[in-house]
Write a protein that holds these residues in place. Structure first.
Motif, PDB file in Angstrom:
ATOM      1  N   ALA A 359       0.837  -1.203   0.000  1.00  0.00           N
ATOM      2  CA  ALA A 359       0.000   0.000   0.000  1.00  0.00           C
ATOM      3  C   ALA A 359       0.872   1.253   0.000  1.00  0.00           C
ATOM      4  N   ALA A 360       1.954   1.223   0.814  1.00  0.00           N
ATOM      5  CA  ALA A 360       2.844   2.379   0.883  1.00  0.00           C
ATOM      6  C   ALA A 360       3.572   2.606  -0.434  1.00  0.00           C
ATOM      7  N   SER A 361       4.033   1.533  -1.055  1.00  0.00           N
ATOM      8  CA  SER A 361       4.735   1.650  -2.331  1.00  0.00           C
ATOM      9  C   SER A 361       3.832   2.213  -3.414  1.00  0.00           C
ATOM     10  N   LEU A 362       2.593   1.708  -3.450  1.00  0.00           N
ATOM     11  CA  LEU A 362       1.665   2.186  -4.469  1.00  0.00           C
ATOM     12  C   LEU A 362       1.293   3.642  -4.234  1.00  0.00           C
ATOM     13  N   LYS A 363       1.197   4.012  -2.971  1.00  0.00           N
ATOM     14  CA  LYS A 363       0.858   5.394  -2.640  1.00  0.00           C
ATOM     15  C   LYS A 363       1.946   6.350  -3.114  1.00  0.00           C
ATOM     16  N   LYS A 364       3.212   5.880  -3.045  1.00  0.00           N
ATOM     17  CA  LYS A 364       4.342   6.696  -3.518  1.00  0.00           C
ATOM     18  C   LYS A 364       4.400   6.753  -5.043  1.00  0.00           C
ATOM     19  N   GLY A 365       3.619   5.880  -5.686  1.00  0.00           N
ATOM     20  CA  GLY A 365       3.638   5.837  -7.142  1.00  0.00           C
ATOM     21  C   GLY A 365       4.716   4.927  -7.701  1.00  0.00           C
ATOM     22  N   THR A 366       5.258   4.028  -6.846  1.00  0.00           N
ATOM     23  CA  THR A 366       6.298   3.092  -7.295  1.00  0.00           C
ATOM     24  C   THR A 366       5.746   2.180  -8.386  1.00  0.00           C
ATOM     25  N   LEU A 367       6.488   1.993  -9.461  1.00  0.00           N
ATOM     26  CA  LEU A 367       6.064   1.110 -10.549  1.00  0.00           C
ATOM     27  C   LEU A 367       6.325  -0.342 -10.138  1.00  0.00           C
ATOM     28  N   ILE A 368       5.288  -1.061  -9.805  1.00  0.00           N
ATOM     29  CA  ILE A 368       5.414  -2.466  -9.399  1.00  0.00           C
ATOM     30  C   ILE A 368       5.366  -3.336 -10.652  1.00  0.00           C
ATOM     31  N   THR A 369       6.431  -4.058 -10.921  1.00  0.00           N
ATOM     32  CA  THR A 369       6.464  -4.917 -12.111  1.00  0.00           C
ATOM     33  C   THR A 369       6.353  -6.397 -11.753  1.00  0.00           C
ATOM     34  N   GLU A 370       6.630  -6.738 -10.484  1.00  0.00           N
ATOM     35  CA  GLU A 370       6.474  -8.139 -10.092  1.00  0.00           C
ATOM     36  C   GLU A 370       6.317  -8.268  -8.581  1.00  0.00           C
TER      37      GLU A 370
END
Length: 451
Positions: A359-370
């Motif tokens: 949730a924190a990573s997505l909130k920062k806008g981190t591009l999750i590829t896997e």
């Protein structure tokens, strides 16, 4: 000179040396045999579903088309009967009975129906076809030479069927399985004990014998109908060897296909691509033209994590518990682009990871590829070493328009559009492959004394 039966024996030996088959290879072979048998056996008798429509029906339950509902019902029922004879055959102590054969007729015909018929005087009439009961009226077939062949009289059927069962039980174990299967088929057809469904039941009984002897099914292609009937006609004049040889040739095809599957080879045949393309066109036609193609986004990744990865984590945790008794402890690790979490329980650790770090990573806008789910076990109780064992990995890759799942033990990845989730069966398919891979590794370690 190698006869057909000799070749069957040679190929059977080759196949058994390759067993057990990889679960994924076994699954694709089982699906191939299931579709081929149901499609062809019904097509021989006039069912108009195409091969692609048969697959859509049996695999996806799709009945959208221009066929009668009875054709769909009978195809489904035939599939049930095919699976039933396979189950009967697994129980080596269970004898084949007349009641079993009547049950098959009841299953494949679904329910009573009216059918056009001809009276002994040659007049057209309509007759109620009962299911699961022996015929009440004579039946016949017109041969290629124009002659009419009369099957057993209704009054003779009960005693002839009992004699057939007695014959089968007396010959089981002494005749070559292919000879026994072919002759059971032929003798049953000669009696023609039911008003309808005799051809389909004869082929089901033939495959009951094959399954009982751990052999692949006999599949008579509808394109082979003329040769099939010719071989049966030769048997009618006493030349049983022609029909036995014909059946053996079909067994050779099945064995060669099974050997390819066991070797991990492609088992598609000439024409299979056309079948798959036709099926794909039908699937695409059923999808609305207004369908919105989802693209990779924060919300999409969150949905896949919640609706796909979390259920897999739960089922994998259930499977991991079954391995815990063999080890002193285990550790799980969940990793995503730029973040990760460790723990003991796969499902609980993923839940924490989802709510906190992802949730924190997505909130920062981190591009999750896997996102990767991994597990390791510490020290196998039955051997003296301090080794950590890789318990497998399930990886989720996020592409532009779809996500892909790779897992240890599964040769092919699974791809889904972002608006598609996994069925319960698909989830268990993934978890079982990882489990089987790990189980095989444990067995090898034990066989090697812990090294």
């Amino acid at each position: 000179m190698i006869t057909s039966l000799n070749k069957v024996d040679i190929l059977t030996k080759q196949l058994r040396e390759l067993l057990p088959m990889d679960p994924a290879d076994r699954q694709r072979l089982t699906k191939k045999f299931r579709l081929e048998f149901n499609y062809n056996s019904n097509h021989i008798e006039g069912n108009t579903l195409t091969y692609g429509e048969t697959e859509l029906l049996l695999i996806l339950g799709d009945t959208k088309g221009s066929h009668t509902m009875r054709e769909y019902e009978e195809m489904n029922a035939h599939d049930l009967a095919f699976q039933m004879v396979e189950e009967w055959a697994k129980d080596k102590e269970r004898p084949l009975t007349e009641r079993d054969i009547k049950n098959l007729n009841e299953i494949i015909l679904v329910r009573p129906f009216w059918k056009d018929a001809i009276t002994p005087e040659g007049n057209l009439t309509r007759r109620m076809i009962k299911v699961g009961d022996y015929k009440e009226y004579p039946n016949s077939v017109r041969l290629q030479n124009g002659e009419v062949f009369e099957y057993a009289r209704p009054s003779d059927v009960p005693i002839l069927m009992q004699e057939l069962i007695d014959w089968y039980r007396s010959e089981e174990g002494s005749l070559h399985p292919v000879v026994l299967a072919a002759m059971l088929h032929y003798k049953f057809v000669r009696i023609h004990p039911f008003d309808d469904g005799n051809g389909r039941i004869s082929r089901l009984l033939m495959n009951y014998v094959m399954f009982r002897n751990d052999l692949p099914p006999v599949i008579i292609r509808s394109s082979e109908k003329v040769n099939y009937l010719h071989a049966l006609n030769r048997a009618d004049i006493g030349d049983h060897e022609v029909f036995i040889d014909y059946v053996a040739q079909q067994v050779i095809w099945s064995l060669e296909l099974a050997i390819k599957a066991a070797n991990g080879e492609n088992i598609d045949e000439v024409g299979d691509l056309d079948k798959k393309l036709a099926q794909l066109k039908r699937k695409i036609a059923q999808v609305s033209d207004n369908r919105v193609e989802l693209k990779r986004s924060i919300e999409v990744i969150r949905s896949v994590a919640r609706d796909v990865i979390a259920p897999i984590a739960i089922e994998w945790e259930n499977k991991l518990k079954e391995f815990d008794t063999f080890f002193f402890s285990r550790s799980v690790h969940i990793a995503a682009t730029g973040t990760g979490k460790q723990g003991i329980s796969m499902s609980e650790t993923f839940d924490q990871f989802y709510k906190e770090q992802l949730a924190a990573s997505l909130k920062k806008g981190t591009l999750i590829t896997e996102i990767k789910l991994m597990v390791s076990f510490i020290r196998l109780r039955s051997v003296q070493n301090n080794t950590n064992y890789n318990g497998g990995e399930i990886k989720f890759l996020f592409h532009m328009n779809a996500y892909e799942i790779e897992c240890t033990g599964l040769k092919k990845s699974i791809s889904k559009l972002y608006d598609q989730t996994l069925s319960k069966n698909e989830i268990m398919h993934i978890v079982d492959h990882v489990g089987n891979w790990f189980l095989n590794n444990i067995e090898k370690v034990i066989e090697n004394g812990g090294s």
